[in-house]
Design an enzyme around this catalytic site. Structure first.
Site, PDB file in Angstrom:
ATOM      1  NE  ARG A  98     -23.006  51.953 -87.897  1.00 47.72           N
ATOM      2  CZ  ARG A  98     -22.259  51.104 -87.202  1.00 47.72           C
ATOM      3  NH1 ARG A  98     -21.962  51.328 -85.920  1.00 47.72           N
ATOM      4  NH2 ARG A  98     -21.826  49.986 -87.759  1.00 47.72           N
ATOM      5  CB  THR A 370     -20.451  48.733 -78.087  1.00 46.62           C
ATOM      6  OG1 THR A 370     -19.786  48.541 -79.324  1.00 46.62           O
ATOM      7  CG2 THR A 370     -21.716  49.532 -78.343  1.00 46.62           C
ATOM      8  CB  THR A 388     -19.859  51.644 -80.351  1.00 42.13           C
ATOM      9  OG1 THR A 388     -18.696  50.834 -80.219  1.00 42.13           O
ATOM     10  CG2 THR A 388     -20.206  51.755 -81.822  1.00 42.13           C
ATOM     11  CG  ASN A 390     -16.081  48.603 -84.520  1.00 40.96           C
ATOM     12  OD1 ASN A 390     -16.918  47.801 -84.090  1.00 40.96           O
ATOM     13  ND2 ASN A 390     -15.256  48.289 -85.503  1.00 40.96           N
ATOM     14  CG  ASP A 412     -19.278  47.708 -87.565  1.00 39.03           C
ATOM     15  OD1 ASP A 412     -18.592  46.717 -87.274  1.00 39.03           O
ATOM     16  OD2 ASP A 412     -19.880  48.388 -86.720  1.00 39.03           O
ATOM     17  CB  SER A 441     -24.923  49.164 -86.468  1.00 39.03           C
ATOM     18  OG  SER A 441     -24.810  48.999 -85.081  1.00 39.03           O
ATOM     19  CB  SER A 442     -24.810  44.098 -84.337  1.00 38.55           C
ATOM     20  OG  SER A 442     -24.260  43.477 -85.464  1.00 38.55           O
ATOM     21  N   GLY A 463     -20.708  43.697 -80.320  1.00 36.90           N
ATOM     22  CA  GLY A 463     -20.549  43.463 -81.759  1.00 36.90           C
ATOM     23  C   GLY A 463     -21.694  42.611 -82.277  1.00 36.90           C
TER      24      GLY A 463
HETATM   25  O1  DON Z   1     -22.182  48.737 -84.655  1.00 37.67           O
HETATM   26  C1  DON Z   1     -21.805  47.624 -84.352  1.00 37.67           C
HETATM   27  O2  DON Z   1     -22.490  46.632 -84.449  1.00 37.67           O
HETATM   28  C2  DON Z   1     -20.417  47.450 -83.770  1.00 37.67           C
HETATM   29  N1  DON Z   1     -19.583  48.521 -84.193  1.00 37.67           N
HETATM   30  C3  DON Z   1     -20.541  47.365 -82.297  1.00 37.67           C
HETATM   31  C4  DON Z   1     -19.226  47.088 -81.643  1.00 37.67           C
HETATM   32  C5  DON Z   1     -19.368  46.507 -80.312  1.00 37.67           C
HETATM   33  O3  DON Z   1     -20.435  46.245 -79.848  1.00 37.67           O
HETATM   34  C6  DON Z   1     -18.123  46.216 -79.615  1.00 37.67           C
HETATM   35  N2  DON Z   1     -18.441  45.761 -78.293  1.00 37.67           N
HETATM   36  N3  DON Z   1     -18.359  45.118 -77.483  1.00 37.67           N
END
Ligand code: DON
Length: 560
Positions: A98, A370, A388, A390, A412, A441-442, A463
């Protein structure tokens, strides 16, 4: 041949009430190895590495670098992510690569003198970028668990960048859609928009500067990115666009090997990622809540009600408690304990659906990117990797002379605790900005074991919706006995506690169910696609692999 395997594995089939024609298709089958990613060329690269004697980690690292070329919206070397590896020996690790906040980052860096968030400061431009982790993460994975060496697994990406590849319809469209943001930054405008002559589908996209950067990494390893000319190019770009990342920030960055978070659900073992992702905690908390409940049929009111309430509790806890556990105290064990889940379950069973909660950011769930991919090899090793930038194309900033996009992962963090981020997620003190800290993060790359053997490899972008997508695909396979393509294709829904909205995909749910949900008090919104799950299921008896690329996107499964 395939049918008999499927019959053995998936009987008894439940009655599926949705009328998706995709159920007449079958998953891709492979005897030896398989790669499911959101971009066909990258999946092919991965399988060629497997055929060449590489293991799942070699293939996963090759796919990661290839996607940085062919899927620039999300594939990256300027972002970060989580790789969950399980070897045939049973050893399992998470490589946390990350992004980290630069040393000069501070708690209120996105708050203006009026006390309000400065619009777009955490999502567009160099100030939104965290210190990238991808190159260090992929290099560490290769060094510790790969067989072929970094130079071999980067080679296909170098070739794709130097000689180019045909632009897909999806890439052409997404470059147009994100054109305004990319056009703000010189190198992005030149490379990704050709100064306004947009790439049409089928045209060949060459990225000479990126090829040079990838060659440097192939030659020097991660050092080739975190020091020397590439690091200097990152810092020069930071200076030009007022970002914070310095050479010492890059030199200090390191991926962290963590233990996977382990949960149990109806006899299956669930391996997922710990903080700084909230994904594993939320997934296991939801599975614990749901474990003893009779879920009936997947798109019935009763099933959706239970699942939505589990989601609401998990996201409320995410907002209150989760952040980088190396910086804040995060009660992971309590949140994932069965005793806690049983208390929440009692609350759900004895209260009305959807207690009123203040609304959040109506902008949530808009376009973003992502990417997740899943890899399994012939020797029983598996990788689930989600990484990702983001937002789609990250911060929009391309490193000048080095040809790659930088993330906007700083968004985030809780830029202002209590205020929603890009995904409408409200987050708390545990996720406040601090130097070197990693934003919450998710991302939820996940493996499921049955009787100690690999059964499922999955994950998704999206996300804040990610863990709900993973939850649904997992339940579709394990509880509702769908095959992997049905499980991935089945219509999805999402609730994240705040804003108080139940999002349903527009196509696939019956009008009766939607009406019952509304009558029960849920604020139902119908939207487009949720997530892009790339998944592999292994038949526990025959060990054949079955894969599904989510029909919501342009991905592909390749097996052999
Ligand atoms: O880490 C995370 O949760 C976000 N930065 C992920 C972003 C994401 O999944 C965008 N996608 N569709």
């Amino acid at each position: 041949m395939y049918f008999s395997l499927r019959t053995k594995l998936f009987l008894p089939l439940v009655a599926l009430t949705s009328a998706l024609s995709v159920y007449s298709f079958t998953p891709v089958a492979g005897r030896h190895g398989m790669v499911a990613s959101s971009e066909p060329i990258a999946s092919q690269v991965g399988v060629e590495v497997l055929r060449d004697g590489g293991n799942a980690v070699d293939a996963a690292v090759a796919v990661g670098f290839a996607l940085a070329v062919t899927h620039p919206a999300a594939g990256n070397i300027g972002g970060g992510g989580f790789m969950l590896i399980r070897l045939a020996s049973g050893e399992a690790v998470v490589i946390d690569y990350r992004e980290a906040a630069p040393f000069a980052a501070s708690r209120n860096m996105y708050v203006g003198s009026d006390g309000e968030l400065i619009p777009h400061a955490s999502t567009v431009g160099a100030l939104s970028a965290g210190v990238p982790g991808t190159v260090a993460g992929l290099a560490l994975a290769e060094e510790k668990y790969g067989k072929l060496g970094l130079a071999r697994v980067i080679a296909p990406a170098v070739h794709l960048a130097r000689d180019g590849f045909p632009v897909s319809y999806g890439l052409s469209e997404s470059l147009r859609q994100d054109g305004d943001r990319l056009a703000k930054f010189d190198a992005s405008r030149r490379i990704f928009l050709r100064d306004g002559r947009f790439y049409e589908p089928g045209e060949v996209f060459q990225q000479t500067e990126l090829a040079g950067t990838l060659e440097t990494i192939a030659r020097r390893g991660a050092k080739g990115f975190y020091s020397g000319p590439v690091a200097q190019a990152i810092v020069a770009t930071m200076q030009k666009y007022h970002g914070l990342i310095t050479e010492p920030d890059l030199a200090r960055y390191h991926p962290i090997i963590r233990q996977p978070l382990v949960g149990h659900f109806r006899g299956y073992e669930i391996l997922s990622v710990p903080p700084p992702s909230s994904g594993g905690v939320a997934l296991i908390e939801m599975l614990n809540i749901l474990e003893p409940l009779d879920l009936g049929v997947p798109d019935s009111y009763v099933c959706m009600h239970y699942m939505v309430e589990a989601m609401r509790h998990a996201y409320a806890d995410r907002a209150a408690y989760l952040g980088d556990a190396d910086f804040a105290s995060v009660p992971v064990a309590r949140l994932t304990s069965e005793a806690y889940a049983s208390k929440l379950r009692e609350e759900i069973l004895h209260s009305k659906p959807d207690a009123p909660i203040a609304a959040g950011n109506p902008q949530a769930f808009e376009s973003s990117q992502t990417t997740h991919y899943s890899v399994v090899d012939d020797g029983g090793n598996a990788v689930a990797n989600t990484y990702t930038l983001n937002n789609g194309y990250g911060s929009g900033v391309t490193v000048e002379g080095a040809g790659f996009l930088l993330n906007d992962e700083m968004d985030d963090f809780a830029a202002k605790p209590g205020k929603p981020n890009l995904y409408g997620l409200v987050q708390g003190e545990a996720n406040a900005i601090a130097p070197d800290k990693r934003p919450l993060s998710s991302m939820t790359p996940t493996l499921v074991l049955q009787d100690g053997k690999l059964r499922l490899v999955l994950g998704s972008p999206g996300g804040g919706t990610i863990m709900n997508t993973v939850l649904q695909v997992l339940l579709n396979c394990l509880v509702f006995r769908m095959d992997i393509l049905q499980a991935v294709s089945f219509p999805r829904f999402h609730h994240q506690w705040m804003p108080d909205r139940l999002i349903l995909e527009r196509v696939g749910f019956s009008a009766d169910t939607v009406q019952k949900l509304r009558e029960a008090g849920y604020q139902v919104d119908l939207r487009g696609a949720l997530g892009d799950c790339e998944a592999i299921e292994i038949d526990p008896h025959s060990e054949w692999k079955f894969g599904a690329a989510d029909p919501r996107a342009e991905g592909k499964v390749v097996g052999y």
